[in-house]
Write an enzyme that holds these catalytic residues in place. Sequence first.
Site, mmCIF file in Angstrom:
data_model
loop_
_atom_site.group_PDB
_atom_site.id
_atom_site.type_symbol
_atom_site.label_atom_id
_atom_site.label_comp_id
_atom_site.label_asym_id
_atom_site.label_seq_id
_atom_site.Cartn_x
_atom_site.Cartn_y
_atom_site.Cartn_z
ATOM 1 N N GLU A 62 10.462 1.907 10.192
ATOM 2 C CA GLU A 62 11.415 3.008 9.990
ATOM 3 C C GLU A 62 10.618 4.294 10.108
ATOM 4 O O GLU A 62 9.763 4.568 9.284
ATOM 5 C CB GLU A 62 12.081 2.851 8.612
ATOM 6 C CG GLU A 62 13.341 3.649 8.491
ATOM 7 C CD GLU A 62 13.091 5.038 7.971
ATOM 8 O OE1 GLU A 62 12.906 5.963 8.814
ATOM 9 O OE2 GLU A 62 13.078 5.203 6.751
ATOM 10 N N CYS A 87 13.462 11.263 6.115
ATOM 11 C CA CYS A 87 13.494 10.701 7.467
ATOM 12 C C CYS A 87 14.830 10.987 8.143
ATOM 13 O O CYS A 87 14.885 11.249 9.331
ATOM 14 C CB CYS A 87 13.191 9.217 7.439
ATOM 15 S SG CYS A 87 14.020 8.341 6.128
ATOM 16 N N LYS A 94 0.863 -1.183 0.000
ATOM 17 C CA LYS A 94 0.000 0.000 0.000
ATOM 18 C C LYS A 94 0.896 1.228 0.000
ATOM 19 O O LYS A 94 1.495 1.585 1.007
ATOM 20 C CB LYS A 94 -0.925 0.055 1.223
ATOM 21 C CG LYS A 94 -2.101 0.959 0.935
ATOM 22 C CD LYS A 94 -2.499 1.908 2.040
ATOM 23 C CE LYS A 94 -1.610 3.018 2.421
ATOM 24 N NZ LYS A 94 -1.753 4.253 1.645
ATOM 25 N N GLU A 102 10.182 16.300 15.475
ATOM 26 C CA GLU A 102 10.409 16.211 14.026
ATOM 27 C C GLU A 102 9.427 17.134 13.304
ATOM 28 O O GLU A 102 8.218 17.002 13.471
ATOM 29 C CB GLU A 102 10.206 14.767 13.551
ATOM 30 C CG GLU A 102 10.495 14.594 12.076
ATOM 31 C CD GLU A 102 10.266 13.166 11.571
ATOM 32 O OE1 GLU A 102 9.227 12.575 11.903
ATOM 33 O OE2 GLU A 102 11.131 12.664 10.836
HETATM 34 P P1 NAP Z 1 1.869 8.234 8.020
HETATM 35 O O1 NAP Z 1 0.455 8.412 8.370
HETATM 36 O O2 NAP Z 1 2.691 7.429 8.928
HETATM 37 O O3 NAP Z 1 1.906 7.609 6.544
HETATM 38 C C1 NAP Z 1 2.802 6.612 6.102
HETATM 39 C C2 NAP Z 1 2.040 5.510 5.395
HETATM 40 O O4 NAP Z 1 1.187 4.828 6.333
HETATM 41 C C3 NAP Z 1 1.103 6.002 4.296
HETATM 42 O O5 NAP Z 1 1.093 5.055 3.251
HETATM 43 C C4 NAP Z 1 -0.220 6.068 4.999
HETATM 44 O O6 NAP Z 1 -1.322 6.049 4.136
HETATM 45 C C5 NAP Z 1 -0.148 4.819 5.858
HETATM 46 N N1 NAP Z 1 -1.056 4.791 6.998
HETATM 47 C C6 NAP Z 1 -1.599 5.826 7.697
HETATM 48 N N2 NAP Z 1 -2.364 5.381 8.699
HETATM 49 C C7 NAP Z 1 -2.321 4.026 8.670
HETATM 50 C C8 NAP Z 1 -2.888 2.989 9.455
HETATM 51 N N3 NAP Z 1 -3.689 3.254 10.494
HETATM 52 N N4 NAP Z 1 -2.615 1.711 9.140
HETATM 53 C C9 NAP Z 1 -1.799 1.414 8.104
HETATM 54 N N5 NAP Z 1 -1.244 2.347 7.306
HETATM 55 C C10 NAP Z 1 -1.482 3.643 7.587
HETATM 56 O O7 NAP Z 1 2.575 9.626 7.809
HETATM 57 P P2 NAP Z 1 1.936 10.995 7.220
HETATM 58 O O8 NAP Z 1 0.638 11.293 7.894
HETATM 59 O O9 NAP Z 1 1.926 10.899 5.737
HETATM 60 O O10 NAP Z 1 3.028 12.052 7.663
HETATM 61 C C11 NAP Z 1 3.012 12.559 8.982
HETATM 62 C C12 NAP Z 1 4.394 12.647 9.562
HETATM 63 O O11 NAP Z 1 5.033 11.372 9.527
HETATM 64 C C13 NAP Z 1 5.368 13.533 8.803
HETATM 65 O O12 NAP Z 1 5.183 14.869 9.069
HETATM 66 C C14 NAP Z 1 6.691 12.983 9.287
HETATM 67 O O13 NAP Z 1 6.984 13.499 10.552
HETATM 68 C C15 NAP Z 1 6.438 11.503 9.392
HETATM 69 N N6 NAP Z 1 6.891 10.766 8.176
HETATM 70 C C16 NAP Z 1 8.053 10.055 8.220
HETATM 71 C C17 NAP Z 1 8.492 9.405 7.085
HETATM 72 C C18 NAP Z 1 9.766 8.601 7.047
HETATM 73 O O14 NAP Z 1 10.374 8.496 5.988
HETATM 74 N N7 NAP Z 1 10.154 7.984 8.132
HETATM 75 C C19 NAP Z 1 7.771 9.484 5.900
HETATM 76 C C20 NAP Z 1 6.573 10.184 5.898
HETATM 77 C C21 NAP Z 1 6.152 10.821 7.048
HETATM 78 P P3 NAP Z 1 -1.933 7.419 3.498
HETATM 79 O O15 NAP Z 1 -0.943 8.491 3.635
HETATM 80 O O16 NAP Z 1 -2.182 7.036 2.085
HETATM 81 O O17 NAP Z 1 -3.207 7.724 4.225
#
Ligand code: NAP
Length: 486
Positions: free
Chosen positions: A255, A289, A180, A388
């Site tokens: 990660e 990240c 996904k 972060e």
């Molecule tokens: P996120 O919610 O953790 O999204 C990462 C992935 O997880 C996306 O594919 C997302 O889907 C999915 N996801 C969300 N809720 C889920 C659940 N309950 N069960 C399974 N999968 C789920 O992150 P974000 O909201 O996009 O970003 C928020 C913050 O996360 C950023 O500001 C940053 O601090 C951090 N982040 C870290 C990384 C990294 O490389 N470590 C990357 C992105 C973000 P959808 O987005 O399609 O809904």
Amino acid sequence: MTAATLPDRITGLLIDGAWSEPQSGQWLDIIAPAEGKPYGRIAGAQKTDVDAAVASARRALSGEWGQLNAAERGRLLSRAGLIVQERAEELAQLEARDTGKPIAQARADLAACARYFEYYGGAADKVHGDTIPVQNGYFAATEHIPHGVTAHVIPWNYPAQMFPRSVGPALAMGNAVVMKPAEDACATPLALADIMLEVGFPPGAINMVTGLGMEAGAALSEHPDINFISFIGSSETGVAIQTAAAKSHIGCTLELGGKSAQIVFADADPALVVPTVVAAITQHAGQTCSAGSRLLIERSAMDTLLPQIIQAFCEVRVVMPHMEGQLGPVVSARQKARVERYIQLADDTGLPLLASGQMAPELSAEGYFVQPRMYGPVPRDHRLAFEEVFGPVLAVIPFDDEADAVALANATEYGLVAGIWTRDSARAMRVGRQMEVGQVFVNCFGAGGGIELPFGGMKKSGHGREKGWEALREFAAVRTLLVRHD
Ligand code: NAP
Ligand code: MG
């Protein structure tokens, strides 16, 4: 502006080796962050679609895919890598439009993408077990066997790299995968999955379910018939993933980002440190990240190195994806609002603004652009010192001596990477080996894609290792064989 878009034959979800419309009948817009408007649509998978994708992967394990030997699996991955190289420009244009990053960075991402396929293609038939000396009359050996169906949830910041980084080692080891990708940027993962069909991956070896995290992501990670989860994203979602894994008694790798320190001693080489410190927080608008989001600087360098870093930061340019510059927009209106809340907090609490970047006049008014900022000195108990941001915001914090630098670097809940800048190699070793992180860089930061280098976190940055040889071990279980022959 580039007009790259998803190929027409990608009509929704990839299940059983073919693209199909979602049973849910739901669709989501995909938005170009620099344009701030939709340029296509993706399927919004729901539980029934995820069920079909997991069933497809399960069938693949007992079908053609499960019969392939390791060399054949490797050959398919290597072939995909060659096609990615051939179509790198077309894919980079798509990546730049979908994520908003400048085209030069998207090209570098596609080069890394091809390299992941090449690396894991070459590795597939080289993961050996051991023989173990035991008592007379017995023979003992280990083999590395696939988990089965592996679930992969990736974020939106580096989709072209994340796709092969996550599924490459899983497929090399013989798992069948269901991915996904992130709703905010999933165009290149879909295009890459299509290339895998083209090179001959058997039906069900790779399945793609796009959709919302709360729907498709949750349905996948909670699915009773998956055997392992690989997740990259936020610490908050990481908790949901690990909870789902616990309920199914399966393993996972997480990660989860960081608040990584650049530790700059006064004897650091300005020619190395100045451009790298600036690039490490502005690359892809700080949405990395392993971004170097904390600049820990020796107090005696505040009048020597810091002014040079400030000057370089002021020259950073925010551009449209087809232009030359250091960064584009952030990925979404939601992410922009999140970053701007931190900027507002910094301003409201009176943090001195040391530098800000330039906004190119060509920027679209609808795009999600944020002006890069550098604040300091940031008090150690300020939220900007340990939370972060995931945007182009650098926090400068002075330190007094080596012990202070080590304590400060380790004083966050995160532990992903650290950079150490000094000409004193003994000091670099001493400090580096005290870092509570998964990767330490000395007089450099980041490693391009770092395909060969094990990568992952400690503490709130997660656990398990991706990249390099270590990732192959994560996607396999060890089975021990003991044979009595006396
Ligand atoms: P996120 O919610 O953790 O999204 C990462 C992935 O997880 C996306 O594919 C997302 O889907 C999915 N996801 C969300 N809720 C889920 C659940 N309950 N069960 C399974 N999968 C789920 O992150 P974000 O909201 O996009 O970003 C928020 C913050 O996360 C950023 O500001 C940053 O601090 C951090 N982040 C870290 C990384 C990294 O490389 N470590 C990357 C992105 C973000 P959808 O987005 O399609 O809904
Ligand atoms: Mg998008």
